[in-house]
Design an enzyme around this catalytic site. Sequence first.
Site, PDB file in Angstrom:
ATOM      1  N   ASP A 158      76.760  62.130  18.794  1.00 27.28           N
ATOM      2  CA  ASP A 158      77.611  60.802  18.283  1.00 27.28           C
ATOM      3  C   ASP A 158      78.916  61.133  17.557  1.00 27.28           C
ATOM      4  OD1 ASP A 158      78.060  58.244  18.372  1.00 27.28           O
ATOM      5  OD2 ASP A 158      76.021  57.642  17.344  1.00 27.28           O
TER       6      ASP A 158
ATOM      7  N   ASP B 110      81.063  57.205  23.269  1.00 30.34           N
ATOM      8  CA  ASP B 110      81.073  58.242  22.054  1.00 30.34           C
ATOM      9  C   ASP B 110      79.813  58.918  21.971  1.00 30.34           C
ATOM     10  OD1 ASP B 110      79.862  55.876  21.438  1.00 30.34           O
ATOM     11  OD2 ASP B 110      81.059  55.495  19.521  1.00 30.34           O
ATOM     12  N   GLU B 111      78.878  58.682  23.003  1.00 32.20           N
ATOM     13  CA  GLU B 111      77.366  59.174  22.555  1.00 32.20           C
ATOM     14  C   GLU B 111      77.033  60.079  23.876  1.00 32.20           C
ATOM     15  OE1 GLU B 111      73.123  57.242  21.307  1.00 32.20           O
ATOM     16  OE2 GLU B 111      74.996  55.867  22.204  1.00 32.20           O
TER      17      GLU B 111
END
Length: 392
Positions: A10, A104-105
């Site tokens: 993350d 973003d993960e």
Amino acid sequence: MAKRYIVHIDLDSFFVSVERKFNPALIGKPVLIGGSADRGVVSSCSYETRKFGVHSAMPMKQALKLCPDAIVVRGTHGRYGEASREVTEIIHDSVPLYQKTSVDEFYIDLTGMDRFYDCYQMATNLRQRIIKETGLPISFGMASTKTVAKMATNQAKPNGQLYIPHGKEMAFMAPLPVRKIPMLGEKTCEKLYTYGIEKIGDLQHVDLRFLQTLFGSAGQYIWEKARGIDSSEIIPHSERKSISTEHTFDADTADERTLQTILVSMTEELAYKLRKENKIAGCMAVKIRYSNFETHTIQEKIPLNAAEHILIPGIKNLLQKTWNRNRKVRLIGVRLSQLARGNYQINLFDDNEEQLKLYQAMDTINFKYGDKTVCRAAGMEVGTRNFNPFHG
């Protein structure tokens, strides 16, 4: 059965971190990214603001009351998409199997690699490479399941890493609040609190039948999650890269109002579908076919979003650029492409609280009662027409 090695990655305070790359003066300062101070909504916030109770999707006015010294940044759409692509390329080049779940993960499956490498060292090296090449802080957790790996990441933040060895899952989870279990809603947690179940360790000692009595079929899910049981796989799937719709007129037309009305309705329809699928688009296009079947398409890159109040002006502009007003149109179409996983929060830089609530209300009604139950006035007259969606 082989031991599973699942890594959850993350990017920390992603939007804030990207802005700090371009403006180092923001480093260490309380930062809010979003709309205007009067009516805007927080899209992302730095860790320096979170200790005051600030969180994303909070009205900007409320956030500034909690943290008056915060610096408000409007945000730069294109930067976030580019940063996400950079990280994705590094991961793609470094591991055999991964799944991107948002801008973003990521989840990475290193199962089987332990025969040749130290999986934790592999994940560490990957994290260091991302930090070095992108300048972005990043955290990861590694465990035997996706659930525990994600929880480990959350405990490792900010800018840290944590490995939960096989067999230690329940011990790791036990002291954490039940709200730390991913996808466990606030109402579920409140119900558990009424029975004195506040820590995951408390939940681990509850009988399965009791949870099934309280929550029905969801009781099994809660019981398993509390024990770190999660068999879900990381299966990269080929997601469609575009979503489109076309309309063929019964009689060829050169009426600008008619063309614009159709475009508005189609754009609204596609934007709704993107939000329903938790996707955002990075490119839009208009297609025009004239009476002689000559076809022209014009496209334009856009900041990642799924909001028609942003898309519609751009689509209308493309129509003006490509349409020869001296010729009648047989077919018109709209395509949204360069799709990525992500939700509408990425658009909040330009939005106010009322707009966010409007989209949420419209989508809630349309999800429940069907597409086009609620739409913009400009698209109502064609809301009942039959379109021919096709997907690229």
